[in-house]
Design a protein around this motif. Structure first.
Motif, mmCIF file in Angstrom:
data_model
loop_
_atom_site.group_PDB
_atom_site.id
_atom_site.type_symbol
_atom_site.label_atom_id
_atom_site.label_comp_id
_atom_site.label_asym_id
_atom_site.label_seq_id
_atom_site.Cartn_x
_atom_site.Cartn_y
_atom_site.Cartn_z
ATOM 1 N N TRP A 139 0.821 -1.203 0.000
ATOM 2 C CA TRP A 139 0.000 0.000 0.000
ATOM 3 C C TRP A 139 0.861 1.263 0.000
ATOM 4 O O TRP A 139 0.855 2.061 0.941
ATOM 5 C CB TRP A 139 -0.968 -0.008 1.192
ATOM 6 C CG TRP A 139 -1.921 -1.164 1.137
ATOM 7 C CD1 TRP A 139 -2.569 -1.641 0.036
ATOM 8 C CD2 TRP A 139 -2.310 -2.011 2.217
ATOM 9 N NE1 TRP A 139 -3.351 -2.718 0.367
ATOM 10 C CE2 TRP A 139 -3.216 -2.970 1.701
ATOM 11 C CE3 TRP A 139 -1.996 -2.046 3.581
ATOM 12 C CZ2 TRP A 139 -3.800 -3.956 2.494
ATOM 13 C CZ3 TRP A 139 -2.577 -3.027 4.365
ATOM 14 C CH2 TRP A 139 -3.470 -3.972 3.834
ATOM 15 N N ALA A 140 1.578 1.448 -1.102
ATOM 16 C CA ALA A 140 2.490 2.590 -1.208
ATOM 17 C C ALA A 140 2.562 3.093 -2.642
ATOM 18 O O ALA A 140 2.394 2.314 -3.594
ATOM 19 C CB ALA A 140 3.885 2.213 -0.719
ATOM 20 N N ALA A 141 2.814 4.390 -2.786
ATOM 21 C CA ALA A 141 3.061 5.009 -4.082
ATOM 22 C C ALA A 141 4.473 5.574 -4.062
ATOM 23 O O ALA A 141 4.801 6.436 -3.231
ATOM 24 C CB ALA A 141 2.045 6.111 -4.354
ATOM 25 N N ILE A 142 5.318 5.081 -4.955
ATOM 26 C CA ILE A 142 6.733 5.469 -5.024
ATOM 27 C C ILE A 142 6.950 6.203 -6.336
ATOM 28 O O ILE A 142 6.531 5.736 -7.395
ATOM 29 C CB ILE A 142 7.640 4.221 -4.943
ATOM 30 C CG1 ILE A 142 7.382 3.459 -3.633
ATOM 31 C CG2 ILE A 142 9.101 4.604 -5.069
ATOM 32 C CD1 ILE A 142 8.027 2.084 -3.584
ATOM 33 N N GLY A 143 7.610 7.343 -6.286
ATOM 34 C CA GLY A 143 7.815 8.160 -7.468
ATOM 35 C C GLY A 143 8.875 7.618 -8.405
ATOM 36 O O GLY A 143 9.299 6.463 -8.319
ATOM 37 N N GLN A 191 -9.491 -2.575 5.762
ATOM 38 C CA GLN A 191 -9.815 -1.363 5.021
ATOM 39 C C GLN A 191 -9.202 -0.146 5.699
ATOM 40 O O GLN A 191 -8.699 0.773 5.036
ATOM 41 C CB GLN A 191 -11.328 -1.199 4.915
ATOM 42 C CG GLN A 191 -11.765 0.010 4.089
ATOM 43 C CD GLN A 191 -11.250 -0.053 2.658
ATOM 44 O OE1 GLN A 191 -11.207 -1.115 2.045
ATOM 45 N NE2 GLN A 191 -10.841 1.095 2.117
ATOM 46 N N TRP A 192 -9.218 -0.121 7.006
ATOM 47 C CA TRP A 192 -8.575 0.962 7.770
ATOM 48 C C TRP A 192 -7.088 1.041 7.446
ATOM 49 O O TRP A 192 -6.539 2.121 7.246
ATOM 50 C CB TRP A 192 -8.803 0.720 9.261
ATOM 51 C CG TRP A 192 -8.017 1.633 10.152
ATOM 52 C CD1 TRP A 192 -8.289 2.942 10.441
ATOM 53 C CD2 TRP A 192 -6.826 1.298 10.867
ATOM 54 N NE1 TRP A 192 -7.333 3.443 11.290
ATOM 55 C CE2 TRP A 192 -6.415 2.458 11.570
ATOM 56 C CE3 TRP A 192 -6.050 0.133 10.988
ATOM 57 C CZ2 TRP A 192 -5.285 2.484 12.386
ATOM 58 C CZ3 TRP A 192 -4.923 0.167 11.796
ATOM 59 C CH2 TRP A 192 -4.542 1.325 12.475
ATOM 60 N N ARG A 193 -6.457 -0.099 7.365
ATOM 61 C CA ARG A 193 -5.030 -0.110 7.031
ATOM 62 C C ARG A 193 -4.791 0.392 5.609
ATOM 63 O O ARG A 193 -3.852 1.148 5.355
ATOM 64 C CB ARG A 193 -4.462 -1.527 7.173
ATOM 65 C CG ARG A 193 -4.201 -1.946 8.611
ATOM 66 C CD ARG A 193 -3.210 -3.104 8.647
ATOM 67 N NE ARG A 193 -1.982 -2.761 7.958
ATOM 68 C CZ ARG A 193 -1.125 -3.648 7.447
ATOM 69 N NH1 ARG A 193 -1.388 -4.928 7.534
ATOM 70 N NH2 ARG A 193 -0.033 -3.258 6.840
ATOM 71 N N LYS A 194 -5.634 -0.017 4.671
ATOM 72 C CA LYS A 194 -5.447 0.380 3.278
ATOM 73 C C LYS A 194 -5.619 1.882 3.075
ATOM 74 O O LYS A 194 -5.102 2.447 2.116
ATOM 75 C CB LYS A 194 -6.434 -0.375 2.380
ATOM 76 C CG LYS A 194 -6.130 -1.848 2.234
ATOM 77 C CD LYS A 194 -7.163 -2.532 1.347
ATOM 78 C CE LYS A 194 -6.884 -4.019 1.206
ATOM 79 N NZ LYS A 194 -7.883 -4.692 0.356
ATOM 80 N N GLU A 195 -6.353 2.513 3.955
ATOM 81 C CA GLU A 195 -6.581 3.950 3.814
ATOM 82 C C GLU A 195 -5.372 4.782 4.243
ATOM 83 O O GLU A 195 -5.368 6.002 4.069
ATOM 84 C CB GLU A 195 -7.806 4.360 4.644
ATOM 85 C CG GLU A 195 -9.114 3.802 4.082
ATOM 86 C CD GLU A 195 -10.284 4.034 5.012
ATOM 87 O OE1 GLU A 195 -10.041 4.536 6.139
ATOM 88 O OE2 GLU A 195 -11.421 3.717 4.616
ATOM 89 N N HIS A 196 -4.341 4.161 4.782
ATOM 90 C CA HIS A 196 -3.152 4.870 5.261
ATOM 91 C C HIS A 196 -1.941 4.492 4.398
ATOM 92 O O HIS A 196 -0.998 3.853 4.844
ATOM 93 C CB HIS A 196 -2.897 4.555 6.731
ATOM 94 C CG HIS A 196 -3.966 5.074 7.645
ATOM 95 N ND1 HIS A 196 -5.177 4.429 7.818
ATOM 96 C CD2 HIS A 196 -4.024 6.198 8.409
ATOM 97 C CE1 HIS A 196 -5.913 5.121 8.667
ATOM 98 N NE2 HIS A 196 -5.252 6.194 9.034
ATOM 99 N N TRP A 197 -2.010 4.916 3.133
ATOM 100 C CA TRP A 197 -0.918 4.643 2.200
ATOM 101 C C TRP A 197 0.321 5.460 2.550
ATOM 102 O O TRP A 197 0.227 6.548 3.134
ATOM 103 C CB TRP A 197 -1.350 4.988 0.773
ATOM 104 C CG TRP A 197 -2.065 3.878 0.073
ATOM 105 C CD1 TRP A 197 -3.159 3.207 0.520
ATOM 106 C CD2 TRP A 197 -1.749 3.319 -1.200
ATOM 107 N NE1 TRP A 197 -3.554 2.259 -0.395
ATOM 108 C CE2 TRP A 197 -2.697 2.307 -1.464
ATOM 109 C CE3 TRP A 197 -0.761 3.581 -2.149
ATOM 110 C CZ2 TRP A 197 -2.679 1.544 -2.628
ATOM 111 C CZ3 TRP A 197 -0.746 2.828 -3.310
ATOM 112 C CH2 TRP A 197 -1.685 1.820 -3.550
#
Length: 225
Positions: free
Chosen positions: A49-53, A97-103
């Motif tokens: 659950w991360a966005a890396i540039g 779902q709570w965990r997924k909301e904290h990317w």
């Protein structure tokens, strides 16, 4: 390496979107991750659950968005949210779902050193450097060095006072940052939208003619992602 993502045979990559010229090292596990063009992550890392540039460098044994436990409950053990594995009923989907909301969000040209842990919900800005072994629980501003245990909730001044050997500092200094950072933040490579297409064996790249620090909106490469 090729323009297609290079994934080590011993790596596990699931539900990920990887850009061109990316690399995933031996033993690394990635799930639900976006990683931009030219970024690489080396050995034995775990990312979820991360966005890396783009143009990011991530060293061995890094943990990005490690699992949280429900510390507010009577027990924080797996059995209260992974109930199916213990024959105790359905899993607690609201908890996941709570965990997924904290990317975790990592900008472009970020260097993350060996053995770093980046906790849920953290944002690391463009051009930042995170020192080996750091535990990052709060946001890191663009173009700063960060090390040690970055504690949640402290102001910059309070943090420097309480942890004088672990404070954050700018990569280019206060004066130079005024002129350099805005140009770095508009660097032409961040505007590349080209990525590896699963439906084709090639991708078209049209590089602008301007110098990198003179990039404008008209220099944006047109592509699909």
């Amino acid at each position: 390496m090729t323009d297609a993502p290079t994934i080590h045979p011993n790596a596990t990559v699931a539900d990920c979107d990887l850009g061109v010229w990316t690399e995933v090292g031996d033993g690394t596990v990635m799930k639900d991750v976006e990683m931009g063009d030219y970024s690489y992550i080396t050995r034995n890392c775990h990312v979820v659950w991360a966005a890396i540039g783009k143009f990011c460098s991530i060293a061995n044994d890094t943990r990005i968005n490690p699992g949280n436990h429900p510390t507010w409950r009577a027990t924080q053990h797996h059995s209260v949210y992974r109930a199916e594995a213990y024959g105790l009923g359905d899993d607690d989907h609201d908890f996941f779902q709570w965990r997924k909301e904290h990317w975790v969000t990592i900008g472009h040209d970020v260097w993350i050193g060996h053995g770093v842990t980046v906790t849920a919900g953290v944002t690391i800005g463009d051009g930042a450097v995170v020192g080996a072994g750091a535990v990052v629980t709060r946001d890191v501003a663009p173009y700063t060095f960060a090390g040690g245990v970055l504690k949640l909730g402290l102001s910059s001044a309070a943090f420097r006072k309480s942890r004088p050997k672990r404070y954050k500092r700018l990569r280019f200094g206060t004066g130079r940052a005024t002129s350099i950072r805005p140009r770095c933040l508009t660097f032409v490579h961040w505007r590349l939208t080209v990525s590896f297409k699963n439906t084709a064996d090639h991708c078209a790249v049209s590089m602008p003619t301007q110098r990198p620090f003179a990039a404008t909106a008209s220099a944006i490469v047109v592509g699909t992602h």
